[in-house]
Structure formats: structure tokens, C-alpha cells
Design a protein around this motif. Structure first.
Motif, mmCIF file in Angstrom:
data_model
loop_
_atom_site.group_PDB
_atom_site.id
_atom_site.type_symbol
_atom_site.label_atom_id
_atom_site.label_comp_id
_atom_site.label_asym_id
_atom_site.label_seq_id
_atom_site.Cartn_x
_atom_site.Cartn_y
_atom_site.Cartn_z
ATOM 1 N N GLU A 1 0.863 -1.182 0.000
ATOM 2 C CA GLU A 1 0.000 0.000 0.000
ATOM 3 C C GLU A 1 0.898 1.231 0.000
ATOM 4 N N VAL A 2 0.602 2.183 -0.877
ATOM 5 C CA VAL A 2 1.372 3.422 -0.961
ATOM 6 C C VAL A 2 0.475 4.586 -0.559
ATOM 7 N N CYS A 3 0.936 5.384 0.401
ATOM 8 C CA CYS A 3 0.184 6.567 0.812
ATOM 9 C C CYS A 3 0.630 7.750 -0.037
ATOM 10 N N ILE A 4 -0.338 8.508 -0.522
ATOM 11 C CA ILE A 4 -0.040 9.627 -1.430
ATOM 12 C C ILE A 4 -0.855 10.845 -1.002
ATOM 13 N N GLU A 5 -0.468 12.007 -1.563
ATOM 14 C CA GLU A 5 -1.134 13.241 -1.153
ATOM 15 C C GLU A 5 -1.523 14.161 -2.310
ATOM 16 N N ASP A 6 -1.331 13.713 -3.554
ATOM 17 C CA ASP A 6 -1.646 14.580 -4.685
ATOM 18 C C ASP A 6 -1.849 13.755 -5.949
ATOM 19 N N LEU A 7 -2.195 14.439 -7.045
ATOM 20 C CA LEU A 7 -2.420 13.760 -8.316
ATOM 21 C C LEU A 7 -1.179 13.023 -8.796
ATOM 22 N N HIS A 8 -0.029 13.656 -8.653
ATOM 23 C CA HIS A 8 1.225 13.017 -9.042
ATOM 24 C C HIS A 8 1.392 11.691 -8.296
ATOM 25 N N GLY A 9 1.094 11.695 -7.019
ATOM 26 C CA GLY A 9 1.232 10.476 -6.234
ATOM 27 C C GLY A 9 0.308 9.374 -6.708
ATOM 28 N N ILE A 10 -0.931 9.721 -7.056
ATOM 29 C CA ILE A 10 -1.870 8.722 -7.571
ATOM 30 C C ILE A 10 -1.289 8.063 -8.821
ATOM 31 N N ASP A 11 -0.842 8.904 -9.771
ATOM 32 C CA ASP A 11 -0.335 8.385 -11.039
ATOM 33 C C ASP A 11 0.903 7.516 -10.830
ATOM 34 N N VAL A 12 1.809 7.973 -10.002
ATOM 35 C CA VAL A 12 3.072 7.266 -9.795
ATOM 36 C C VAL A 12 2.849 5.953 -9.046
ATOM 37 N N ALA A 13 1.986 5.975 -8.047
ATOM 38 C CA ALA A 13 1.718 4.748 -7.290
ATOM 39 C C ALA A 13 1.135 3.667 -8.195
ATOM 40 N N ILE A 14 0.201 4.057 -9.057
ATOM 41 C CA ILE A 14 -0.402 3.092 -9.973
ATOM 42 C C ILE A 14 0.622 2.592 -10.987
ATOM 43 N N ALA A 15 1.366 3.521 -11.582
ATOM 44 C CA ALA A 15 2.348 3.137 -12.595
ATOM 45 C C ALA A 15 3.462 2.283 -12.014
ATOM 46 N N GLY B 1 13.009 21.236 1.565
ATOM 47 C CA GLY B 1 13.148 19.787 1.653
ATOM 48 C C GLY B 1 11.913 19.034 1.225
ATOM 49 N N ARG B 2 11.202 19.554 0.237
ATOM 50 C CA ARG B 2 9.975 18.905 -0.215
ATOM 51 C C ARG B 2 10.268 17.529 -0.820
ATOM 52 N N ALA B 3 9.318 16.626 -0.651
ATOM 53 C CA ALA B 3 9.445 15.280 -1.207
ATOM 54 C C ALA B 3 8.187 14.949 -1.991
ATOM 55 N N ALA B 4 8.318 13.998 -2.904
ATOM 56 C CA ALA B 4 7.189 13.576 -3.721
ATOM 57 C C ALA B 4 7.259 12.073 -3.923
ATOM 58 N N THR B 5 6.105 11.470 -4.185
ATOM 59 C CA THR B 5 6.065 10.043 -4.482
ATOM 60 C C THR B 5 6.965 9.772 -5.678
ATOM 61 N N ASN B 6 7.807 8.735 -5.561
ATOM 62 C CA ASN B 6 8.831 8.458 -6.554
ATOM 63 C C ASN B 6 8.558 7.105 -7.210
ATOM 64 N N ARG B 7 8.434 7.105 -8.530
ATOM 65 C CA ARG B 7 8.086 5.859 -9.213
ATOM 66 C C ARG B 7 9.133 4.774 -9.012
ATOM 67 N N ASP B 8 10.400 5.140 -9.063
ATOM 68 C CA ASP B 8 11.446 4.134 -8.863
ATOM 69 C C ASP B 8 11.323 3.494 -7.480
ATOM 70 N N ALA B 9 10.998 4.310 -6.474
ATOM 71 C CA ALA B 9 10.853 3.780 -5.120
ATOM 72 C C ALA B 9 9.658 2.836 -5.028
ATOM 73 N N VAL B 10 8.554 3.208 -5.686
ATOM 74 C CA VAL B 10 7.382 2.332 -5.692
ATOM 75 C C VAL B 10 7.724 1.020 -6.392
ATOM 76 N N GLU B 11 8.337 1.110 -7.559
ATOM 77 C CA GLU B 11 8.660 -0.094 -8.324
ATOM 78 C C GLU B 11 9.603 -1.011 -7.558
ATOM 79 N N ARG B 12 10.572 -0.428 -6.881
ATOM 80 C CA ARG B 12 11.538 -1.262 -6.148
ATOM 81 C C ARG B 12 10.850 -2.041 -5.031
ATOM 82 N N LEU B 13 10.008 -1.359 -4.264
ATOM 83 C CA LEU B 13 9.292 -2.068 -3.197
ATOM 84 C C LEU B 13 8.294 -3.064 -3.776
#
Length: 266
Positions: free
Chosen positions: A16-30, A243-255
Motif C-alpha cells: 500500500e502506498v500513501c499519497i497526497e496529490d495527483l502526481h502520487g496517484i499516477d506514480v503509485a499506480i504506474a 526539503g519537499r518530497a514527492a512520491t517516486n516511481r522508482d521507489a514504488v517499483e523497487r518495493l
């Protein structure tokens, strides 16, 4: 009794990936997330997101088949809620059901750091009624207010009695890697009656030890520092944080790749 749609995927470990914006939705799914927890303000542990983002997440879920659970938390800080705040959470549950989301993530404590059973029971009954009305139940997750309970094993039994499907927990420690002993004990105590969803600080480095507890679901933000620096004026006016952070596709894919094929350990 019908079963929430995301409760059928139990043949392997789930991410399960927690997200906070549109970018996060797209990246978590992809990136291959099995489920999304939809939030705002992850920097304070997550808050209820706006209705517009809820609708966008529901559309993305319908298109992708990835279930989305809504975090219902009306403010930052503790989890002792006034009657008016409890009503806000009830309304968020209705919003999730009417939007077509798969589940909700809720929690509340009393002043003695025990689960607020009356409030939780009312929300669970509300969610069940809404699920019946739409012909599809809402999956119920008890959030990390659980980690502040003075007696976590007793709180687990209360969560089972209340009818929750899972508990999001770091084992009573700020990070799950430091709570593996309690996670192991909670998973054994659960004995298939409720899912222990391990979260907080889940990364490729900590995942093996967390999975060794026997948990079947893990929760991660999969965020990385943003490469583009914030505009200095935005920082100066307080419109952006350093120090802003965003959902990262590589991180999602690796996990996702690490949990794929990992057997469910009982």
C-alpha cells in the motif's frame, strides 16, 4: 456477508502506498502499488484530502483497478475527537462511499490512550450501512492512533470485535523497523482474524526484517526529495516548504518488485 474487493488479494504480500496529490496517484499506480491510501499533508502523518482529489482518485481507481482507501483525519495532532470532529469523520466516510472508493482509514482514542470504542463503533456501523446501500462494502482500516494505545494487544482485540479488516501500525515505535518484536507478536495474536499492515519507514533496506515478522501487507510513502528547488519567493512567503518530497516511481517499483512473489507467511 460480502467481502471488500481488496480483501481477496491474499495470495502474496501487498504494498500500500500513501499519497497526497495527483502526481502520487499516477506514480503509485504506474509503479505497481497494490492499494493506495489517499491523504493530504503527509508531513503531519496525513489528513483528509479535498473532495476534488477524492473524485480524481476514484476515477483513477476505476480505470486501473487499484483500490483506494481514504484517510479520514480532520486535523493534525492527537486522536481525541470532539462530537463535532466525529461528525466530520462520519461525513468523510460518506464521501468515500459515494465516490466509489474501496475503503476508509479511521481511528480515535480516549483521554487514557485507549481506543475510543463508542466513536469507532458508530463509524463502523455507518460505513457498513453505506456499503450495504451501494451494494459493495467499505474495507475498514484502523490507523496509527493504534500505536499510541497503552495496551496494544488489548487494542487489537477491540479492533477485531469492532469489525476492522486491518490495523496500520509500526508496532508502537516511530518506525516499523524498531517495532518488529511487537509486530511479530501482534501478527501472531491476530491469527488471521485481522490483518496487521506494517507501516512507517518501510524501505528496501528495512523491508526484509519487517516481512520476517510474518505480516502480509506493508505500507510506505515511497517518497524522494524533489529534484527541482522551490522558488525562493515561494519559500519566503511560506507557500512551499524546504526539503519537499514527492512520491517516486522508482521507489514504488523497487518495493513492489520486492513484495511480488513473497509468500504470505502464517
Amino acid at each position: 456477508m460480502s467481502v471488500p474487493e481488496d480483501m481477496v488479494r491474499r495470495t502474496r504480500t501487498m504494498l500500500e502506498v500513501c499519497i497526497e496529490d495527483l502526481h502520487g496517484i499516477d506514480v503509485a499506480i504506474a509503479g505497481g502499488a497494490d492499494r493506495i491510501e489517499l491523504c493530504a499533508a503527509l508531513g503531519v502523518g496525513g489528513l483528509t484530502p479535498p473532495a476534488s482529489l477524492i473524485r480524481a482518485a476514484a476515477a483513477a481507481s476505476e480505470a486501473s483497478g487499484v483500490p483506494v482507501h481514504l484517510l479520514a483525519r480532520p486535523r493534525e495532532g492527537g486522536f481525541v475527537y470532539t462530537p463535532r470532529e466525529q461528525a466530520l469523520i462520519a461525513d468523510d466516510i460518506r464521501t468515500a462511499a459515494e465516490a466509489g472508493l474501496a475503503g476508509i482509514v479511521i481511528g480515535a482514542l480516549d483521554a487514557d490512550h485507549r481506543l475510543d470504542v463508542p466513536a469507532l463503533a458508530a463509524w463502523v456501523a455507518h460505513a457498513r450501512s453505506l456499503g450495504d446501500a451501494r451494494g459493495r462494502p467499505l474495507s475498514l482500516t484502523l490507523h496509527r492512533a493504534f500505536d499510541l494505545c497503552r495496551d496494544m494487544p488489548d487494542a487489537l482485540e477491540s479492533a477485531v470485535t469492532l469489525g476492522f479488516d486491518r490495523i496500520l501500525t509500526s508496532g508502537g515505535a516511530p518506525k516499523a523497523i524498531d517495532g518488529v518484536e511487537m509486530l511479530t507478536a501482534l501478527h501472531r495474536q491476530a491469527a488471521g482474524r485481522i490483518i496487521v499492515l506494517a507501516g512507517s519507514g518501510v524501505s528496501p533496506e528495512t523491508l526484509p526484517a519487517i516481512l520476517a515478522t510474518g505480516v502480509r501487507e506493508v505500507h510506505a510513502s515511497c517518497r524522494a526529495p524533489m529534484t527541482a528547488a522551490a522558488d525562493p519567493a515561494e519559500l519566503r512567503f511560506g507557500f512551499a516548504s524546504p526539503g519537499r518530497a514527492a512520491t517516486n516511481r522508482d521507489a514504488v517499483e523497487r518495493l513492489a518488485n520486492m513484495v511480488t512473489g513473497h509468500p504470505v507467511l502464517e
